[in-house]
Design a protein around this motif. Structure first.
Motif, PDB file in Angstrom:
ATOM      1  N   VAL A 191      48.008 -64.293  72.115  1.00 60.23           N
ATOM      2  CA  VAL A 191      47.679 -64.722  73.475  1.00 60.23           C
ATOM      3  C   VAL A 191      48.016 -66.209  73.605  1.00 60.23           C
ATOM      4  O   VAL A 191      47.727 -67.005  72.717  1.00 60.23           O
ATOM      5  CB  VAL A 191      46.185 -64.486  73.777  1.00 60.23           C
ATOM      6  N   ARG A 192      48.618 -66.583  74.721  1.00 61.28           N
ATOM      7  CA  ARG A 192      49.040 -67.958  74.952  1.00 61.28           C
ATOM      8  C   ARG A 192      48.232 -68.589  76.082  1.00 61.28           C
ATOM      9  O   ARG A 192      47.638 -67.876  76.890  1.00 61.28           O
ATOM     10  CB  ARG A 192      50.536 -68.000  75.264  1.00 61.28           C
ATOM     11  N   PRO A 193      48.211 -69.930  76.148  1.00 61.11           N
ATOM     12  CA  PRO A 193      47.464 -70.599  77.216  1.00 61.11           C
ATOM     13  C   PRO A 193      47.844 -70.070  78.599  1.00 61.11           C
ATOM     14  O   PRO A 193      49.019 -69.834  78.881  1.00 61.11           O
ATOM     15  CB  PRO A 193      47.857 -72.074  77.041  1.00 61.11           C
ATOM     16  N   ASN A 194      46.838 -69.866  79.415  1.00 61.84           N
ATOM     17  CA  ASN A 194      46.941 -69.360  80.794  1.00 61.84           C
ATOM     18  C   ASN A 194      47.163 -67.852  80.875  1.00 61.84           C
ATOM     19  O   ASN A 194      47.241 -67.305  81.980  1.00 61.84           O
ATOM     20  CB  ASN A 194      48.041 -70.081  81.584  1.00 61.84           C
ATOM     21  N   ASP A 195      47.263 -67.167  79.735  1.00 59.74           N
ATOM     22  CA  ASP A 195      47.316 -65.709  79.767  1.00 59.74           C
ATOM     23  C   ASP A 195      45.963 -65.179  80.250  1.00 59.74           C
ATOM     24  O   ASP A 195      44.906 -65.702  79.878  1.00 59.74           O
ATOM     25  CB  ASP A 195      47.613 -65.131  78.381  1.00 59.74           C
ATOM     26  N   VAL A 196      46.009 -64.126  81.062  1.00 59.44           N
ATOM     27  CA  VAL A 196      44.796 -63.515  81.608  1.00 59.44           C
ATOM     28  C   VAL A 196      44.559 -62.176  80.920  1.00 59.44           C
ATOM     29  O   VAL A 196      45.433 -61.303  80.925  1.00 59.44           O
ATOM     30  CB  VAL A 196      44.914 -63.306  83.133  1.00 59.44           C
ATOM     31  N   ILE A 197      43.384 -62.037  80.327  1.00 57.70           N
ATOM     32  CA  ILE A 197      43.034 -60.826  79.580  1.00 57.70           C
ATOM     33  C   ILE A 197      41.949 -60.081  80.333  1.00 57.70           C
ATOM     34  O   ILE A 197      40.973 -60.683  80.812  1.00 57.70           O
ATOM     35  CB  ILE A 197      42.536 -61.179  78.152  1.00 57.70           C
ATOM     36  N   CYS A 245      43.897 -66.543  68.210  1.00 58.17           N
ATOM     37  CA  CYS A 245      44.623 -66.156  69.428  1.00 58.17           C
ATOM     38  C   CYS A 245      45.173 -64.736  69.368  1.00 58.17           C
ATOM     39  O   CYS A 245      45.890 -64.311  70.279  1.00 58.17           O
ATOM     40  CB  CYS A 245      45.750 -67.157  69.715  1.00 58.17           C
ATOM     41  N   ARG A 246      44.855 -63.993  68.320  1.00 56.33           N
ATOM     42  CA  ARG A 246      45.196 -62.573  68.295  1.00 56.33           C
ATOM     43  C   ARG A 246      44.465 -61.880  69.448  1.00 56.33           C
ATOM     44  O   ARG A 246      43.325 -62.211  69.765  1.00 56.33           O
ATOM     45  CB  ARG A 246      44.774 -61.938  66.970  1.00 56.33           C
ATOM     46  N   LEU A 247      45.110 -60.909  70.057  1.00 53.41           N
ATOM     47  CA  LEU A 247      44.521 -60.245  71.218  1.00 53.41           C
ATOM     48  C   LEU A 247      43.192 -59.579  70.884  1.00 53.41           C
ATOM     49  O   LEU A 247      42.243 -59.657  71.671  1.00 53.41           O
ATOM     50  CB  LEU A 247      45.499 -59.216  71.788  1.00 53.41           C
ATOM     51  N   MET A 299      36.135 -59.510  86.117  1.00 54.23           N
ATOM     52  CA  MET A 299      36.185 -59.031  84.726  1.00 54.23           C
ATOM     53  C   MET A 299      37.491 -59.457  84.064  1.00 54.23           C
ATOM     54  O   MET A 299      38.179 -58.660  83.432  1.00 54.23           O
ATOM     55  CB  MET A 299      36.003 -57.512  84.654  1.00 54.23           C
ATOM     56  N   GLN A 300      37.814 -60.737  84.221  1.00 58.30           N
ATOM     57  CA  GLN A 300      39.028 -61.291  83.635  1.00 58.30           C
ATOM     58  C   GLN A 300      38.707 -62.556  82.847  1.00 58.30           C
ATOM     59  O   GLN A 300      37.894 -63.367  83.270  1.00 58.30           O
ATOM     60  CB  GLN A 300      40.049 -61.627  84.726  1.00 58.30           C
ATOM     61  N   GLY A 301      39.376 -62.680  81.716  1.00 53.79           N
ATOM     62  CA  GLY A 301      39.225 -63.875  80.901  1.00 53.79           C
ATOM     63  C   GLY A 301      40.562 -64.587  80.783  1.00 53.79           C
ATOM     64  O   GLY A 301      41.620 -63.960  80.911  1.00 53.79           O
ATOM     65  N   ARG A 322      44.725 -48.714  74.608  1.00 54.80           N
ATOM     66  CA  ARG A 322      45.361 -49.103  75.862  1.00 54.80           C
ATOM     67  C   ARG A 322      44.377 -49.384  77.005  1.00 54.80           C
ATOM     68  O   ARG A 322      44.643 -49.120  78.172  1.00 54.80           O
ATOM     69  CB  ARG A 322      46.373 -48.027  76.296  1.00 54.80           C
ATOM     70  N   HIS A 323      43.228 -49.948  76.652  1.00 54.62           N
ATOM     71  CA  HIS A 323      42.249 -50.304  77.670  1.00 54.62           C
ATOM     72  C   HIS A 323      42.360 -51.775  78.086  1.00 54.62           C
ATOM     73  O   HIS A 323      41.731 -52.174  79.068  1.00 54.62           O
ATOM     74  CB  HIS A 323      40.827 -50.051  77.160  1.00 54.62           C
ATOM     75  N   VAL A 324      43.132 -52.578  77.333  1.00 52.19           N
ATOM     76  CA  VAL A 324      43.194 -54.019  77.570  1.00 52.19           C
ATOM     77  C   VAL A 324      44.543 -54.408  78.175  1.00 52.19           C
ATOM     78  O   VAL A 324      45.589 -53.890  77.773  1.00 52.19           O
ATOM     79  CB  VAL A 324      42.961 -54.791  76.256  1.00 52.19           C
ATOM     80  N   THR A 325      44.498 -55.322  79.142  1.00 52.01           N
ATOM     81  CA  THR A 325      45.731 -55.812  79.755  1.00 52.01           C
ATOM     82  C   THR A 325      45.888 -57.312  79.509  1.00 52.01           C
ATOM     83  O   THR A 325      44.897 -58.039  79.366  1.00 52.01           O
ATOM     84  CB  THR A 325      45.746 -55.562  81.281  1.00 52.01           C
ATOM     85  N   VAL A 326      47.127 -57.748  79.466  1.00 56.09           N
ATOM     86  CA  VAL A 326      47.463 -59.169  79.393  1.00 56.09           C
ATOM     87  C   VAL A 326      48.365 -59.471  80.579  1.00 56.09           C
ATOM     88  O   VAL A 326      49.430 -58.864  80.720  1.00 56.09           O
ATOM     89  CB  VAL A 326      48.180 -59.520  78.071  1.00 56.09           C
ATOM     90  N   ASN A 327      47.912 -60.350  81.433  1.00 50.87           N
ATOM     91  CA  ASN A 327      48.658 -60.692  82.663  1.00 50.87           C
ATOM     92  C   ASN A 327      48.982 -59.446  83.494  1.00 50.87           C
ATOM     93  O   ASN A 327      50.084 -59.304  84.040  1.00 50.87           O
ATOM     94  CB  ASN A 327      49.938 -61.450  82.313  1.00 50.87           C
ATOM     95  N   GLY A 328      48.024 -58.523  83.532  1.00 56.49           N
ATOM     96  CA  GLY A 328      48.166 -57.340  84.366  1.00 56.49           C
ATOM     97  C   GLY A 328      48.911 -56.182  83.740  1.00 56.49           C
ATOM     98  O   GLY A 328      48.990 -55.106  84.330  1.00 56.49           O
ATOM     99  N   LYS A 329      49.440 -56.363  82.531  1.00 56.15           N
ATOM    100  CA  LYS A 329      50.190 -55.294  81.863  1.00 56.15           C
ATOM    101  C   LYS A 329      49.452 -54.838  80.605  1.00 56.15           C
ATOM    102  O   LYS A 329      48.956 -55.656  79.839  1.00 56.15           O
ATOM    103  CB  LYS A 329      51.593 -55.783  81.487  1.00 56.15           C
TER     104      LYS A 329
END
Length: 203
Positions: free
Chosen positions: A135-141, A94-96, A175-177, A119-126
């Motif tokens: 990364v936690r369940p339901n997080d959007v990458i 679960c590491r980013l 393009m979201q996981g 800084r190319h990757v976002t988690v939940n839009g940030k």
């Protein structure tokens, strides 16, 4: 936290596996690296040696240094719902940087780590530039919107060979996981014997 920058082919040859990713060509020479090759007698590893070897292999696979690797194991101890080994491996998965790799944003974990740190990757839009972020369940990458046309990312997604694990989902259109659930040991494809690692850290 530093990461390994040495000769990866030699490390992979030592373990006899493509520990740095399936896209890396594995040196097929029959003997581990060493001055004398086949003429050097190799003794059976002790129990400690087997534990150490498995720990070193897992560290190489996930691209981690000793201190951070041990820290993740200590975090796994507080998970009462799973065994220490299962919780530990789930934390590593679960590491980013690993999640970005599993989603196919890069063909290697090292490449995925670079995407995160740059800084190319976002988690939940940030934007998140911490490769070890959990990364936690339901997080959007996703890839940051203005970077979605990056040739390296587009090519990686097109040629993504590893099957998508069932604890992740991916939407090509956006393009979201998403991390659907915490992975179980049976859902993690890495060839890692986790019990020797648990025994090593429990000494």
């Amino acid at each position: 936290m530093g990461h390994f920058t040495g000769p990866r082919s030699k490390i992979a040859r030592r373990f006899g596996e493509p520990v740095f990713g399936p896209d890396k060509v594995l040196d097929k020479r029959p003997n581990p690296p060493g001055q004398h090759g086949a003429t050097k007698r190799r003794h059976k590893l002790s129990e400690y040696g087997e534990q150490l070897r498995e720990k070193q292999k897992a560290k190489a696979i996930y691209g981690m240094r000793e201190g951070q690797f041990r820290l993740f194991f200590e975090r796994a101890k507080v998970d009462s719902a799973h065994t220490k080994g299962e919780a530990f491996l789930a934390l590593l998965e679960c590491r980013l940087d690993n999640v970005a790799y599993r989603l196919g944003l890069s063909p290697t974990r090292a490449g995925a780590r670079q995407l995160v740190t740059h800084r190319h990757v976002t988690v939940n839009g940030k934007v998140c530039n911490i490769p070890s972020y959990t990364v936690r369940p339901n997080d959007v990458i996703s890839i940051r919107e203005k970077d979605r046309g990056m040739v390296a990312v587009v090519d990686s997604l097109k040629s993504h060979k590893s099957p998508m694990v069932n604890w992740l989902s991916w939407d090509d259109a956006t393009m979201q996981g998403t991390l659907v659930s915490i992975p179980l040991r049976a859902e993690i494809p890495e060839n890692i014997e986790i019990q020797p690692i648990v025994e090593f850290f429990s000494r």
